[in-house]
Write a protein that holds these residues in place. Structure first.
Motif, PDB file in Angstrom:
ATOM      1  N   THR A 161       0.878  -1.138   0.073  1.00  0.00           N
ATOM      2  CA  THR A 161      -0.077  -0.124  -0.113  1.00  0.00           C
ATOM      3  C   THR A 161       0.979   1.314   0.135  1.00  0.00           C
ATOM      4  OG1 THR A 161      -1.867  -1.273   1.112  1.00  0.00           O
ATOM      5  CG2 THR A 161      -1.574   1.222   1.314  1.00  0.00           C
ATOM      6  N   ALA A 162       1.913   1.091   0.875  1.00  0.00           N
ATOM      7  CA  ALA A 162       2.657   2.562   0.866  1.00  0.00           C
ATOM      8  C   ALA A 162       3.449   2.890  -0.372  1.00  0.00           C
ATOM      9  CB  ALA A 162       3.755   2.389   2.142  1.00  0.00           C
ATOM     10  N   PHE A 163       4.245   1.686  -0.888  1.00  0.00           N
ATOM     11  CA  PHE A 163       4.802   1.889  -1.981  1.00  0.00           C
ATOM     12  C   PHE A 163       3.961   2.292  -3.248  1.00  0.00           C
ATOM     13  CE2 PHE A 163       8.245   0.127  -0.002  1.00  0.00           C
ATOM     14  CZ  PHE A 163       9.708   0.451  -0.714  1.00  0.00           C
ATOM     15  N   SER A 164       2.842   1.561  -3.427  1.00  0.00           N
ATOM     16  CA  SER A 164       1.640   1.925  -4.536  1.00  0.00           C
ATOM     17  C   SER A 164       1.237   3.343  -4.505  1.00  0.00           C
ATOM     18  CB  SER A 164       0.507   1.025  -4.511  1.00  0.00           C
ATOM     19  OG  SER A 164      -0.341   1.214  -5.519  1.00  0.00           O
ATOM     20  N   ARG A 165       1.078   3.754  -3.089  1.00  0.00           N
ATOM     21  CA  ARG A 165       0.830   5.388  -3.164  1.00  0.00           C
ATOM     22  C   ARG A 165       1.562   6.215  -3.349  1.00  0.00           C
ATOM     23  NH1 ARG A 165      -2.290   4.988   2.738  1.00  0.00           N
ATOM     24  NH2 ARG A 165      -4.508   4.278   2.049  1.00  0.00           N
ATOM     25  N   SER A 166       3.012   6.276  -3.129  1.00  0.00           N
ATOM     26  CA  SER A 166       4.116   6.747  -3.431  1.00  0.00           C
ATOM     27  C   SER A 166       4.331   7.002  -4.747  1.00  0.00           C
ATOM     28  CB  SER A 166       5.273   6.389  -2.515  1.00  0.00           C
ATOM     29  OG  SER A 166       5.323   6.560  -1.043  1.00  0.00           O
ATOM     30  N   LEU A 167       4.464   5.738  -5.280  1.00  0.00           N
ATOM     31  CA  LEU A 167       4.707   5.412  -6.705  1.00  0.00           C
ATOM     32  C   LEU A 167       3.695   6.230  -7.804  1.00  0.00           C
ATOM     33  CD1 LEU A 167       6.111   1.917  -6.780  1.00  0.00           C
ATOM     34  CD2 LEU A 167       7.335   4.043  -7.353  1.00  0.00           C
ATOM     35  N   ALA A 168       2.272   5.898  -7.245  1.00  0.00           N
ATOM     36  CA  ALA A 168       1.339   6.542  -7.801  1.00  0.00           C
ATOM     37  C   ALA A 168       1.302   8.330  -7.872  1.00  0.00           C
ATOM     38  CB  ALA A 168      -0.058   6.353  -7.555  1.00  0.00           C
ATOM     39  N   GLU A 169       1.611   8.674  -6.601  1.00  0.00           N
ATOM     40  CA  GLU A 169       1.745  10.313  -6.462  1.00  0.00           C
ATOM     41  C   GLU A 169       3.145  10.895  -7.272  1.00  0.00           C
ATOM     42  OE1 GLU A 169       2.208  10.287  -2.140  1.00  0.00           O
ATOM     43  OE2 GLU A 169       0.023  11.134  -2.106  1.00  0.00           O
ATOM     44  N   ALA A 170       3.851   9.861  -7.502  1.00  0.00           N
ATOM     45  CA  ALA A 170       4.990  10.287  -8.338  1.00  0.00           C
ATOM     46  C   ALA A 170       4.811  10.195  -9.813  1.00  0.00           C
ATOM     47  CB  ALA A 170       6.139   9.256  -8.243  1.00  0.00           C
ATOM     48  N   GLY A 171       3.634   9.976 -10.205  1.00  0.00           N
ATOM     49  CA  GLY A 171       3.048   9.940 -11.747  1.00  0.00           C
ATOM     50  C   GLY A 171       3.069   8.653 -12.334  1.00  0.00           C
ATOM     51  N   PHE A 172       3.478   7.512 -11.767  1.00  0.00           N
ATOM     52  CA  PHE A 172       3.267   6.317 -12.131  1.00  0.00           C
ATOM     53  C   PHE A 172       1.788   5.725 -12.039  1.00  0.00           C
ATOM     54  CE2 PHE A 172       7.870   6.995 -11.368  1.00  0.00           C
ATOM     55  CZ  PHE A 172       8.462   6.690 -12.456  1.00  0.00           C
ATOM     56  N   VAL A 173       1.545   5.002 -13.295  1.00  0.00           N
ATOM     57  CA  VAL A 173       0.328   3.778 -13.280  1.00  0.00           C
ATOM     58  C   VAL A 173       1.028   2.692 -12.670  1.00  0.00           C
ATOM     59  CG1 VAL A 173      -1.192   2.622 -14.670  1.00  0.00           C
ATOM     60  CG2 VAL A 173      -0.396   4.774 -15.256  1.00  0.00           C
ATOM     61  N   ILE A 174       0.107   2.169 -11.768  1.00  0.00           N
ATOM     62  CA  ILE A 174       0.424   1.165 -10.998  1.00  0.00           C
ATOM     63  C   ILE A 174      -0.421  -0.364 -11.838  1.00  0.00           C
ATOM     64  CG2 ILE A 174       0.231  -0.308  -8.771  1.00  0.00           C
ATOM     65  CD1 ILE A 174       2.238   2.275  -8.995  1.00  0.00           C
ATOM     66  N   THR A 175       0.532  -1.198 -12.084  1.00  0.00           N
ATOM     67  CA  THR A 175      -0.202  -2.025 -12.917  1.00  0.00           C
ATOM     68  C   THR A 175       0.123  -3.620 -12.229  1.00  0.00           C
ATOM     69  OG1 THR A 175       0.679  -1.272 -15.107  1.00  0.00           O
ATOM     70  CG2 THR A 175       0.261  -3.494 -15.039  1.00  0.00           C
ATOM     71  N   SER A 176      -0.922  -4.418 -12.261  1.00  0.00           N
ATOM     72  CA  SER A 176      -1.003  -5.522 -11.428  1.00  0.00           C
ATOM     73  C   SER A 176      -1.855  -6.797 -11.976  1.00  0.00           C
ATOM     74  CB  SER A 176      -1.189  -5.351  -9.767  1.00  0.00           C
ATOM     75  OG  SER A 176      -0.782  -6.508  -9.168  1.00  0.00           O
ATOM     76  N   GLY A 177      -2.049  -7.730 -11.206  1.00  0.00           N
ATOM     77  CA  GLY A 177      -3.053  -8.676 -11.913  1.00  0.00           C
ATOM     78  C   GLY A 177      -4.371  -8.888 -11.201  1.00  0.00           C
ATOM     79  N   LEU A 178      -4.724  -7.836 -10.399  1.00  0.00           N
ATOM     80  CA  LEU A 178      -6.178  -8.008  -9.748  1.00  0.00           C
ATOM     81  C   LEU A 178      -6.438  -9.211  -8.670  1.00  0.00           C
ATOM     82  CD1 LEU A 178      -8.386  -5.766 -10.331  1.00  0.00           C
ATOM     83  CD2 LEU A 178      -9.670  -7.646 -11.362  1.00  0.00           C
ATOM     84  N   ALA A 179      -5.281 -10.121  -8.666  1.00  0.00           N
ATOM     85  CA  ALA A 179      -5.495 -10.977  -7.614  1.00  0.00           C
ATOM     86  C   ALA A 179      -5.654 -10.653  -6.407  1.00  0.00           C
ATOM     87  CB  ALA A 179      -4.351 -11.857  -7.708  1.00  0.00           C
TER      88      ALA A 179
END
Length: 367
Positions: free
Chosen positions: A141-159
């Motif tokens: 959660t923490a890494f996804s938030r920070s990376l999204a705030e940095a402008g990256f789209v977060i990609t994963s497998g919906l698992a």
């Protein structure tokens, strides 16, 4: 018809491609071979069976070309594409994700629900265990938030587990996220993530799949899904995984595709850390903070971030640096921001030429 189904091909050719896509045992490489050999899907469908055999196509493919089931499947796909927020991207047409198109086995057709434009934005994949620990979920959660705030789209497998936590965290900060399914888009899996999938579409993100719309969950489809997760992304971050985890397949595919591989270490006593430790031994970047990821990606030309940046004159960190040089930790204390957010913002300022780091201290650059 969706604008993503590029106008360069005719309705008849589009229908023919969907029929090819529905043939049993075809696959991406054979699909591309047929188009290249015959100059189009419509011509391929009308070619004699002997011509298919000469290209090494299984007999079951040639025999199914004119079946009612294949025609009906193409018709359902055409009707689906006509719906709002539904798109079909083709590997040789405009709008197809450039990074994914580099793969030798790139999906010839990609079904998209939501906003297909974000597939061209810089993406980072975040994957891990379906049975993640509470610390693992918090880390994701923490890494996804920070990376999204940095402008990256977060990609994963919906698992379940790490994937779901990554998708939700990106949405929580107003970011964008891409869910790559191992099923058809009309057969969301797992069922517990139906609401998450709907929220992703409603909030400007996207779901993608290479499989026919009604395809159910099959074990052999998830490794294929994983190559799309890594293929869309600049890099793959593995948060928590056992040595037998599918996340290690995604990481291996990422390395083969020339993408960055990142892994977060854990306790030697935690089975969920052993996969990450194996990746680190194999050469993955050991990650303890978002800065370790961002510093490896500074050379990439980035699109406008998903979260609107602050005007330079009002940027709190830049204002502090103009007053005096600071370390990253001192900036976190002075601004009240979490350290990962500070590091993300500092990297953006450095890329923009507005800040510089010398011997561990940050300075504002005069324009």
């Amino acid at each position: 018809m969706s604008q993503s189904t590029a106008a360069a091909i005719s309705p008849a050719e589009l229908e023919a491609r969907l029929r090819l896509h529905g043939l049993p045992g075809l696959g991406p490489m054979r699909f591309q071979r047929l188009l290249q050999a015959f100059g189009g899907a419509a011509r391929a469908l009308s070619a004699p069976a002997a011509a298919w055999q000469s290209l090494g196509m299984p007999a079951v493919c040639a025999d199914a070309r004119r079946s009612a089931e294949v025609r009906e499947g193409a018709g359902r796909a055409l009707a689906w594409i006509d719906g709002p927020g539904r798109h079909l991207l083709m590997w040789d047409q405009p709008g197809y994700p450039a990074l994914l198109a580099q793969l030798q086995d790139a999906p010839p057709l990609l079904f998209v629900a939501g906003d297909p434009a974000i597939l061209e934005w810089p993406q980072l994949a975040l994957v891990g265990s379906r049975r993640a620990s509470k610390p693992g979920l918090d880390t994701a959660t923490a890494f996804s938030r920070s990376l999204a705030e940095a402008g990256f789209v977060i990609t994963s497998g919906l698992a379940l587990g790490i994937d779901g936590a990554a998708h939700r965290a990106a949405l929580d900060v107003g970011g964008r996220t891409v869910g790559v399914l191992g099923t058809g888009l009309e057969n969301c899996y797992p069922q517990r993530h139906r609401d998450l999938a709907r929220a992703m579409i409603d909030q400007g993100s996207a779901l993608v799949s290479e499989f026919s719309l009604d395809t159910g969950p099959r074990p052999e489809h998830f490794p294929r899904r994983n190559r799309i997760i890594s293929g869309l992304s600049l890099g793959v971050l593995v948060v928590e995984a056992s040595v037998a985890s599918g996340s290690l397949i995604t990481a291996r595919l990422a390395a083969e595709q020339g993408r960055e591989v990142y892994a977060i270490p854990g306790s030697i006593h935690h089975p969920g850390a052993r996969g990450c430790h194996q990746l680190i031994r194999d050469g993955a970047v050991l990650v303890e903070s978002v800065h370790h990821i961002l510093e490896t990606l500074q050379g990439w030309q980035r699109l406008p971030p998903a979260v609107e940046p602050m005007a330079s004159s009002a940027h709190p960190l830049l204002a502090l640096l103009q007053a005096a040089p600071h370390s990253s930790e001192a900036l976190a204390l002075a601004s009240g921001w979490p350290l990962p957010r500070v590091l993300s913002s500092l990297t953006e300022l450095e890329i923009d030429g507005r800040a510089a780091n010398e011997n561990g201290r940050w300075f504002a650059r005069l324009s």
